[in-house]
Enzyme design. Sequence first.
Site, PDB file in Angstrom:
ATOM      1  N   SER A 264      11.430  24.014  14.535  1.00 49.52           N
ATOM      2  CA  SER A 264      11.982  25.087  15.350  1.00 49.52           C
ATOM      3  C   SER A 264      11.143  25.267  16.600  1.00 49.52           C
ATOM      4  O   SER A 264       9.918  25.328  16.522  1.00 49.52           O
ATOM      5  CB  SER A 264      12.008  26.394  14.545  1.00 49.52           C
ATOM      6  OG  SER A 264      12.148  27.507  15.394  1.00 49.52           O
ATOM      7  N   LYS A 265      11.817  25.357  17.734  1.00 52.73           N
ATOM      8  CA  LYS A 265      11.111  25.609  19.001  1.00 52.73           C
ATOM      9  C   LYS A 265      10.367  26.938  18.926  1.00 52.73           C
ATOM     10  O   LYS A 265       9.268  27.088  19.460  1.00 52.73           O
ATOM     11  CB  LYS A 265      12.133  25.631  20.136  1.00 52.73           C
ATOM     12  CG  LYS A 265      11.524  25.752  21.528  1.00 52.73           C
ATOM     13  CD  LYS A 265      10.897  24.466  21.984  1.00 52.73           C
ATOM     14  CE  LYS A 265      10.498  24.550  23.448  1.00 52.73           C
ATOM     15  NZ  LYS A 265       9.716  23.382  23.874  1.00 52.73           N
ATOM     16  N   ARG A 266      10.979  27.905  18.217  1.00 50.19           N
ATOM     17  CA  ARG A 266      10.348  29.229  18.103  1.00 50.19           C
ATOM     18  C   ARG A 266       8.991  29.153  17.423  1.00 50.19           C
ATOM     19  O   ARG A 266       8.115  29.968  17.668  1.00 50.19           O
ATOM     20  CB  ARG A 266      11.251  30.184  17.306  1.00 50.19           C
ATOM     21  CG  ARG A 266      12.433  30.727  18.065  1.00 50.19           C
ATOM     22  CD  ARG A 266      13.016  31.940  17.363  1.00 50.19           C
ATOM     23  NE  ARG A 266      13.322  31.688  15.973  1.00 50.19           N
ATOM     24  CZ  ARG A 266      14.437  31.095  15.560  1.00 50.19           C
ATOM     25  NH1 ARG A 266      15.329  30.686  16.432  1.00 50.19           N
ATOM     26  NH2 ARG A 266      14.664  30.911  14.275  1.00 50.19           N
ATOM     27  N   ASP A 274       8.740  18.018  25.389  1.00 50.05           N
ATOM     28  CA  ASP A 274       7.357  18.336  24.995  1.00 50.05           C
ATOM     29  C   ASP A 274       6.617  17.066  24.574  1.00 50.05           C
ATOM     30  O   ASP A 274       5.456  16.867  24.936  1.00 50.05           O
ATOM     31  CB  ASP A 274       7.332  19.334  23.827  1.00 50.05           C
ATOM     32  CG  ASP A 274       7.852  20.706  24.215  1.00 50.05           C
ATOM     33  OD1 ASP A 274       7.755  21.066  25.399  1.00 50.05           O
ATOM     34  OD2 ASP A 274       8.370  21.405  23.321  1.00 50.05           O
TER      35      ASP A 274
END
Length: 498
Positions: A264-266, A274
Amino acid sequence: MALDMTFFDDMERRIPKGRVRTRFAPSPTGYMHVGNLRTALYTWLIARKADGDFILRIEDTDQGRLIEGAVDVIYKTMAECGLTHDEGPDVGGPVGPYIQTERRDLYRKYAELLIEKGAAYRCFCTKERLEALHQDDPTAKYDGHCRELSQEEIDRQLAAGTPYVIRQKIPAGSTTFHDAIFGDITVDNADLDDQVLLKSDGLPTYNFANVVDDHLMGITHVVRGSEYLSSSPKYNLLYEAFGWDVPVYIHCSPVMRDAQNKMSKRHGDPSYEDLIAQGYLTAAVLNYVALLGWSPKGDIAEQEIFSLEELSQVFDIAGISKSPAIFDIAKLDHFNALYLRAMTPEAFHAVAAPYIRQSVKNPAIDTAKVAPLLQARLETLTEIPEKVDFFDALPEYGTELFVNKKSKSDEESALAVLQDYLPIMERLPAWDHDTLYNSMVEYAAGHEMKNAKVMWPIRIAAAGKAVTPGGAVEICEILGREETLRRIRTAIEKLNRP
């Protein structure tokens, strides 16, 4: 009043037939996460192996989640990865437009067709009524309040201009669908909701637009995450209601950060962008992502390294696993190191030079000479600046670096070597690799020393670091005569201090 079927017949005639057609259909919400990239890759590979068509479609109907510039990120990522599309918003094609908001008029027509076929209905429920319905149970299904309205009531609401959505009318019974990975799955239709197909603003929901577009674009294979397995019965019912062929479903299990958590990016997990910024090569990322949930079979079962071209020849849906794949950054490091080592010296210099220049600003230092020292010593390109910063400026260091048991060097012997060898260096007729190497070796032989006892203190004096890419000869050559001699004199001063 019956619908004029001419439009629908014309749309059917446009659909390409007789070949494999796949699509990648991202929402422009900011970045390409690893799971998205894997979907794009598998979808592309299925098309390429079958000599079929690969389509890029932008699914932008969820206007609230759109991020400016996100479509450009999609184009850039696909181009960098070599995932070329045959049809799409930028290249056109026979079944465009390829952006969903530009197709909005289509969806209303097909929603109206479903109503005529008895597989959908208009729902005039207010927002307040729906909120009250979910007040006690946010997961409660729609209660079917508008499902059996009389035609008289529908006409009255339409005449009054009452806003409405169009909902799917889920029939009684059960639905069985087939997935290429998970096999046959049967669900009780009572567990399915009468989902909204067309919102009151005329835009379709994701589920409805997906089915209509996949059919009208002639998509034969649909690759998506296993989280969509629960939605597939609704898709099947839509296909059946329209009388359309159901495409081959290929649901891929998620990419996990660990055994419990999805990436998850979160939570700080990397997107494709990235990973590139962190010094990974696109080819290594693609190769690693291909193996996140897919295994080669037969003669190539043990093979790990595949070019994109090789993958397009050997990729097989049967190799996709039901089990979640864990994203292991250490494994990606390993892949990246292999790819870096396999590059030609020229190609490696091209990718390494910008990283060398991050810490080596001195234009007199030739990056083409620095790069070969690094190629076999890296896992990621971002390691480079810290490894070569000493070329730009001699760091502060302590004389304890001159002590090395293996080289039989200590502060006293290092001082003796540097003081004795400095005049020889000053008189060298040339300043190149062979001249420097031969001189150091001859000095060591003449003084009955191992080469390391001479080269260790010279390298420490020249670099001021215990670990360096390249040895004394390479570092001295790159630094040049004047700077090397200056640094050796600095080392002698350090070692002479009480």
